[in-house]
Design a protein around this motif. Structure first.
Motif, short mmCIF file in Angstrom:
data_model
loop_
_atom_site.label_atom_id
_atom_site.label_comp_id
_atom_site.label_asym_id
_atom_site.label_seq_id
_atom_site.Cartn_x
_atom_site.Cartn_y
_atom_site.Cartn_z
N ASP A 12 6.27 7.89 20.98
CA ASP A 12 6.39 6.72 20.11
C ASP A 12 6.91 5.53 20.93
O ASP A 12 7.95 5.63 21.58
CB ASP A 12 7.34 7.03 18.96
N ASP A 13 6.21 4.42 20.87
CA ASP A 13 6.60 3.25 21.66
C ASP A 13 8.02 2.79 21.35
O ASP A 13 8.76 2.39 22.25
CB ASP A 13 5.62 2.10 21.42
N GLU A 14 8.40 2.82 20.10
CA GLU A 14 9.73 2.34 19.74
C GLU A 14 10.82 3.20 20.37
O GLU A 14 11.87 2.70 20.79
CB GLU A 14 9.90 2.30 18.21
N VAL A 15 10.58 4.49 20.43
CA VAL A 15 11.54 5.39 21.09
C VAL A 15 11.63 5.06 22.58
O VAL A 15 12.73 5.02 23.16
CB VAL A 15 11.13 6.86 20.88
N LEU A 16 10.50 4.80 23.20
CA LEU A 16 10.48 4.46 24.63
C LEU A 16 11.17 3.13 24.88
O LEU A 16 11.95 2.99 25.85
CB LEU A 16 9.04 4.40 25.13
N ILE A 17 10.92 2.16 24.03
CA ILE A 17 11.54 0.84 24.17
C ILE A 17 13.06 0.95 23.98
O ILE A 17 13.84 0.35 24.73
CB ILE A 17 10.94 -0.15 23.15
N VAL B 62 9.25 -4.65 28.18
CA VAL B 62 8.80 -3.26 28.07
C VAL B 62 7.80 -3.12 26.93
O VAL B 62 6.77 -2.44 27.07
CB VAL B 62 10.01 -2.31 27.86
N ALA B 63 8.08 -3.76 25.80
CA ALA B 63 7.17 -3.69 24.66
C ALA B 63 5.80 -4.27 25.01
O ALA B 63 4.76 -3.70 24.65
CB ALA B 63 7.78 -4.43 23.47
N ARG B 64 5.81 -5.39 25.72
CA ARG B 64 4.54 -6.02 26.10
C ARG B 64 3.76 -5.14 27.08
O ARG B 64 2.54 -4.98 26.95
CB ARG B 64 4.82 -7.39 26.73
N LEU B 65 4.45 -4.56 28.03
CA LEU B 65 3.77 -3.70 29.01
C LEU B 65 3.21 -2.44 28.36
O LEU B 65 2.10 -2.00 28.66
CB LEU B 65 4.75 -3.33 30.13
N LEU B 66 3.98 -1.86 27.46
CA LEU B 66 3.52 -0.64 26.77
C LEU B 66 2.27 -0.90 25.93
O LEU B 66 1.43 -0.02 25.77
CB LEU B 66 4.62 -0.08 25.88
N ALA B 67 2.16 -2.11 25.41
CA ALA B 67 1.01 -2.45 24.57
C ALA B 67 -0.28 -2.57 25.37
O ALA B 67 -1.37 -2.55 24.80
CB ALA B 67 1.28 -3.75 23.82
N GLY B 68 -0.15 -2.67 26.70
CA GLY B 68 -1.32 -2.79 27.55
C GLY B 68 -1.54 -1.55 28.40
O GLY B 68 -1.04 -0.47 28.11
N GLU B 69 -2.29 -1.73 29.47
CA GLU B 69 -2.67 -0.62 30.34
C GLU B 69 -1.91 -0.62 31.66
O GLU B 69 -2.25 0.16 32.56
CB GLU B 69 -4.17 -0.70 30.63
N ALA B 70 -0.88 -1.44 31.76
CA ALA B 70 -0.18 -1.61 33.03
C ALA B 70 0.30 -0.28 33.62
O ALA B 70 0.98 0.49 32.95
CB ALA B 70 1.03 -2.54 32.84
N ASP B 71 -0.11 -0.03 34.85
CA ASP B 71 0.35 1.11 35.66
C ASP B 71 -0.11 2.49 35.18
O ASP B 71 0.34 3.50 35.73
CB ASP B 71 1.88 1.11 35.80
N LYS B 72 -0.99 2.54 34.19
CA LYS B 72 -1.48 3.85 33.77
C LYS B 72 -2.21 4.56 34.91
O LYS B 72 -1.99 5.74 35.18
CB LYS B 72 -2.40 3.72 32.55
#
Length: 238
Positions: free
Chosen positions: A147-152, A165-175
């Motif tokens: 869950d993104d909120e848990v990660l944030i 962090v929220a903005r990066l998680l919403a995208g594909e950065a570093d996958k």
């Protein structure tokens, strides 16, 4: 007569911990590493870097019901209970209050590893704090680490900027980067975690006792003292 150099002059070491956030033995291994470091850091400087691994990359982001997942994996409730009995016992030894029955889902950990990577760009202290926060969220607080909120929340607790962090998680950065690093670990022969790679030279596999980890560090440090020209250069890419 020439005396043997003592470890009070030992060179600095690096330890790359190949780990997965959903692995209880990795949490246990972290505690044992901390005990080992408390022992050896009066003799040498040690840098710890956390590297990604996935025990099951096929899991969906939000995960599968954990109880069902473990029963499927270990052949029913009795098999799952038997498999996790040593985990509970080791948790008691290391003062980890595992609340495994509270975990709702076994989730895909790729995004958790992305967060750990970003934390590393803020420094090794921030990275370690993020790993600790994620382990605690999952194994003690029963949160879904897909869950993104848990990660944030874990990243913010460790000092990272919430909005970034929220903005990066919403995208594909570093996958792709994290996935490639996981593949690299497998190509190096890592088939189980935790795996502690000391100075990119000596691997200690599994949640070994603190004494074993400390001994391994001392051996590598002594080798570097005896053969400084042969010591490999550690990869500084965090």
């Amino acid at each position: 007569m020439t005396s043997t150099p003592t470890l009070t002059t030992a060179p600095a070491l690096t330890i790359d911990v190949v780990s997965d956030v959903m692995c209880p033995w990795c949490y246990i291994g972290k505690r044992r590493l901390e005990a080992a470091l408390a022992d050896v850091r009066k003799e040498m400087d040690v840098e710890v870097r956390w590297r990604p691994y996935q025990l099951d990359s096929t899991l969906p982001k939000q995960g599968k019901d954990r109880k069902q997942y473990l029963e499927d994996k270990f052949g029913g409730p009795e098999g799952a209970e038997k498999a996790y009995a040593p985990v509970h016992a080791a948790g008691v030894e290391e003062n980890i209050p595992f609340a495994l029955n509270d975990i709702p889902a076994s989730a895909n950990t790729l995004d958790a590893h992305r967060v750990i990577r970003w934390a590393g760009s803020e420094g090794l202290v921030a990275q370690d704090a993020t790993v600790e926060a994620l382990f605690k969220a999952y194994f003690e607080d029963g949160k879904n680490i897909g869950d993104d909120e848990v990660l944030i929340e874990a990243a913010t607790e460790a000092g990272l900027d919430r909005e970034i962090v929220a903005r990066l998680l919403a995208g594909e950065a570093d996958k792709d980067t994290v996935s490639a690093e996981i593949d690299q670990a497998r190509q190096m022969g890592v088939t189980g975690v935790p795996c502690f790679i000391i100075d990119m030279k000596y691997a200690v596999v599994g949640a070994q006792p603190a004494e074993a980890l400390a001994d391994a560090m001392r051996k590598v440090a002594q080798e570097k003292l005896n053969n400084p020209e042969a010591a490999p250069e550690a990869d500084n890419d965090a």
